[in-house]
Design an enzyme around this catalytic site. Structure first.
Site, PDB file in Angstrom:
ATOM      1  N   CYS A   2       0.747  -1.097   0.285  1.00 35.32           N
ATOM      2  CA  CYS A   2      -0.083   0.088   0.060  1.00 35.32           C
ATOM      3  C   CYS A   2       0.792   0.745  -0.417  1.00 35.32           C
ATOM      4  O   CYS A   2       2.303   0.992  -0.046  1.00 35.32           O
ATOM      5  CB  CYS A   2      -0.750   0.511   1.072  1.00 35.32           C
ATOM      6  SG  CYS A   2      -2.363  -1.540   1.242  1.00 35.32           S
ATOM      7  N   GLY A   3      -0.003   2.540  -0.953  1.00 35.52           N
ATOM      8  CA  GLY A   3       1.273   3.408   0.094  1.00 35.52           C
ATOM      9  C   GLY A   3       0.769   4.449   0.975  1.00 35.52           C
ATOM     10  O   GLY A   3      -0.442   4.601   1.109  1.00 35.52           O
TER      11      GLY A   3
END
Lengths: 311, 289
Positions: A2-3
Site C-alpha cells: 500500500c502507499g
C-alpha cells in the site's frame, strides 16, 4: 503493498487537500483499490465536523431499494442527533452515501457517536473539531474530485492508497481509520500485523469496537486505547513497536501532531523530508517530489524509529 | 564463443546465448570475478553486441516529462549512436532509471532516483547527484556507481561485482545476499546489513544497525563506527595490514577516507558454525533428515 503519505506545515496553513491528492496520485501504483484522506482544517471553535457513510459504494448497484434505505438511515441519524441535543449547522453530500455535517453539541459526543453507529449500515468515518476523513474506491484524483478536496485548507494531512490483501475492497476496509471515539485521531498503515486477532480480542475485551476485519484498524483502536489512558502519542508509538508483531510503517495524526513508527525489521518503506516549515513523508520519494519538484534532501528512517512533529 | 557473430547471437534464444557465454556453469569468467580478485584488471569483458561508445561524445536527456521506460530507451539510443557520456536531468525520483545497461558508459543523473535505480548493470560508471530509493544497484555485475546523498533499503542487494558507493547513509538490509563486488557507505547503515552475504566486501564508515552480517556465508564487512549488534554467526576478526591498505585505497578513491585513517575499523566475517558448513555429503544429509 500500500502507499502512505503525510505532510505537516509548521506554523501555517496550506492547501493540504490538493497537496495530498498529488502525493497520493503519485503512489497510485502501490494501491489502486481505494484512496483515503485524513485532512485537518482550521475548524471553528465549538463546532464538530462529522463525516459518515450510510452505505457502501457497491451497495449502490443493488436496485431501487437502496435509495429508500439510504433516506431512512439519514433520517435515523438526524433523529439521534436531535435526541442528543446536537444542532446541525450545515449538511453536505459528496455522494449519495457519504455525508458531512457541521454540528454543535455540548453533551457526551462518545455516547452520541455510539448511538449513531447502532443504526445498521451507518458508519462514522470521523468526528472532530479539525479532522475530516474521506475514503472511497478509486484513485486520488477520482476521490478528490468527488469530495471537492482540492480547495481544502489546513495544517496537516495523512493519506493512503490501498492494495487490498487482508480484507475486501470496500470503504470500511479503506484507510485512514478514525480512532473511534476520540476526536481528531486518525491512522494510515502499510504492512501486515501478525498478532492482529490476539490484539483485537484484547481490545474488544476492553470495550473497543471494530468496524472491519482489516488489520490496520487495530492500530487506530490501539492508539485510541493508549491516548484515552493519558499516554502521550510518542510513547504510544514506541509501545506499539514492542507490542505489535509484523511488518509495518504507520502514521498517526492528531489535532496538532503527526507521528510515525516503523517496525523492528524496517521492512516497510518510508522516505522523510524535513524543513523548517514543512515535513513530508511517503512510501516513495516520487510522492514527495510531486509537491517539491526541486532537489531536496531525504532519508529513510531506521528500524524501531519513532518521530512526532507539532503543527 | 569467438566463432559466433553478433548477428548470430542476437538470433539465439536467451538460454542458448547464456550457454555460449559460459553462464550455465559454475565457472563464470565474467567481469564480476575479475573485479573481485584483481581490482587493477584493465582488459574488460564486453558483450559482443555492445556498441562502441566514445566518452568524449556527450549528450543530455531531460527526464522530467518522460516515463522511466522512455528515458531508458533514450539512453540506449544514445549509446547505439556512440555517445559515451549521458547526463540525465530531472529524474525526480522515478523508479527503474538506468537499469540493465550492459556497456561501458559515463552516466550522470542530475537529481534523485526512486526504486531499483541502475539495477542489473554490467559496465557503466554512474554518478548520481542526489539520493536513491530502495534496491539501488541490485544485481549489479560490474562498473562503479557513486551516490552523493542517502540511499534507501536493500542497497546493493545480490550485487556480484563493481563498486557501489553511497556517500550518505543507507537504509536496512544493505548488501543482502551480495555475491561479490564492494559496497561502500559513507554514513550509517540499518538493520540486517550483509544478511546472507556470500562473497564480496562491505565498508561502512559510520554505525551499523542490529544483526549485522546475520547468517552470512562468507565475505567481509568493515565498520568504522559502532555496531548495534552482530547477527547469527557473524564474528569479529583480526584486521590484517593488507586489508588496511585496501581499505585506505578504496576510501581515498571515493573521497571517504577519514582523517584518522582506518585503524579504528572493525572487521566482521562469517563464523561458519551454521548447519550449512558441516562436512556431510548430500546423501548423508538425506539419511539424517
Amino acid at each position: 503493498m500500500c502507499g502512505i503519505a503525510g505532510l505537516i506545515h509548521r506554523g501555517r496553513s496550506s492547501v493540504v487537500g490538493s497537496e495530498m491528492t498529488a502525493m497520493l496520485q503519485a503512489l497510485k501504483h502501490r494501491g489502486p483499490d481505494s484512496t483515503g484522506y485524513a485532512v485537518y482544517g482550521e475548524g471553528s471553535p465549538g463546532d464538530f465536523v462529522m463525516r459518515f457513510k450510510v452505505a457502501e459504494q457497491e451497495d449502490m448497484g443493488r436496485g431501487h431499494g437502496i435509495h429508500a434505505l439510504i433516506k431512512e438511515r439519514i433520517e435515523k441519524v438526524d433523529g439521534i442527533l436531535v435526541e442528543h441535543g446536537a444542532e446541525v449547522k450545515s449538511r453536505d453530500r459528496a455522494t449519495e452515501y457519504a455525508l458531512r455535517y457541521i454540528l454543535s453539541h455540548d453533551g457526551d459526543t462518545e455516547d452520541m457517536a455510539r448511538h449513531i453507529e447502532e443504526t445498521e449500515g451507518v458508519e462514522i468515518l470521523s468526528l472532530g473539531n479539525g479532522l475530516e476523513l474521506i475514503k472511497d474506491l478509486g484513485d486520488a484524483e477520482t476521490v478528490a474530485e468527488a469530495y471537492n478536496l482540492d480547495d481544502f485548507v489546513g495544517t496537516h494531512a495523512i493519506g493512503h492508497t490501498r492494495m487490498a490483501t487482508e480484507s475486501d475492497v470496500d470503504i470500511r476496509s479503506a484507510h485512514p481509520y478514525w480512532a473511534f471515539p476520540y476526536n481528531d485521531i486518525s491512522v494510515v498503515h502499510n504492512g501486515q500485523i501478525t498478532n492482529y486477532w490476539l490484539m483485537r480480542r484484547e481490545m474488544e475485551r476492553q470495550g473497543h469496537r471494530f468496524m472491519s476485519d482489516c488489520d490496520s484498524e487495530l492500530l487506530a483502536v490501539y492508539t485510541a486505547h493508549n491516548l484515552a489512558r493519558g499516554v502521550e502519542l510518542e510513547d504510544s508509538l514506541r509501545r506499539s513497536v514492542e507490542e505489535i508483531d509484523g511488518v509495518f510503517t504507520y502514521l498517526v495524526a492528531t489535532e496538532n501532531q503527526l507521528g510515525m513508527a516503523k517496525d523492528t525489521m524496517a521492512a516497510k518503506p518510508l522516505v522523510l523530508y524535513e524543513s523548517d516549515d514543512l515535513i513530508a513523508m511517503a512510501s516513495e520519494e516520487v510522492s514527495i517530489r510531486s509537491i517539491l519538484p526541486q532537489e531536496i534532501d531525504t532519508w529513510d528512517p531506521y528500524d524501531e524509529e519513532v518521530r512526532v512533529w507539532q503543527t | 564463443m569467438a566463432d559466433v557473430t553478433d548477428f548470430e547471437l542476437r538470433n539465439l534464444s536467451q538460454e542458448q546465448r547464456a550457454r555460449l557465454l559460459g553462464m550455465d556453469t559454475e565457472q563464470l569468467t565474467g567481469r564480476s570475478m575479475f573485479v573481485e580478485f584483481d581490482p587493477d584488471e584493465s582488459s574488460r569483458f564486453t558483450y559482443p553486441w555492445a556498441p562502441d561508445v566514445d566518452y568524449n561524445k556527450r549528450s543530455e536527456i531531460d527526464a522530467g516529462d518522460l516515463s522511466a521506460t522512455e528515458a531508458n530507451i533514450r539512453i540506449r539510443k544514445l549509446m547505439s549512436e556512440g555517445y559515451g557520456t549521458v547526463v540525465v536531468k530531472n529524474p525526480r525520483g522515478k523508479h527503474g532509471l538506468g537499469v540493465g545497461i550492459l556497456n561501458r558508459l559515463n552516466l550522470i543523473f542530475e537529481g534523485s532516483l526512486g526504486y531499483f535505480g541502475v539495477g542489473l548493470i554490467d559496465g557503466p560508471n554512474v554518478r548520481i547527484n542526489g539520493r536513491v530509493g530502495w534496491s539501488c544497484g541490485e544485481n549489479m555485475m560490474s562498473g562503479t556507481v557513486v551516490i552523493e546523498k542517502n540511499a534507501g533499503s536493500t542497497f546493493g542487494a545480490a550485487i556480484r561485482g563493481g563498486d557501489l558507493v553511497c556517500k550518505g547513509s543507507v537504509g536496512s538490509r544493505t548488501g543482502i545476499d551480495m555475491k561479490g563486488g564492494t559496497i561502500i557507505v559513507g554514513g550509517d547503515t540499518g538493520a540486517l546489513s550483509g544478511f546472507m552475504m556470500q562473497r564480496g566486501r562491505m565498508i561502512v564508515c559510520g554505525n551499523a544497525g542490529k544483526n549485522l552480517g546475520d547468517s552470512m556465508y562468507d565475505g567481509t564487512i568493515f565498520v568504522g563506527g559502532e555496531i548495534r549488534s552482530l547477527g547469527v554467526d557473524a564474528v569479529e576478526a583480526e584486521m590484517r595490514q593488507f586489508e588496511k591498505d585496501w581499505l585506505t585505497r578504496k576510501l581515498r578513491l571515493y573521497g571517504l577516507l577519514p582523517d584518522e585513517g582506518v585503524d579504528h575499523f572493525n572487521k566482521i566475517v562469517a563464523g561458519k558454525q551454521l548447519w550449512n558448513y558441516d562436512n556431510l555429503e548430500p546423501t548423508e544429509k538425506k539419511l539424517i533428515l
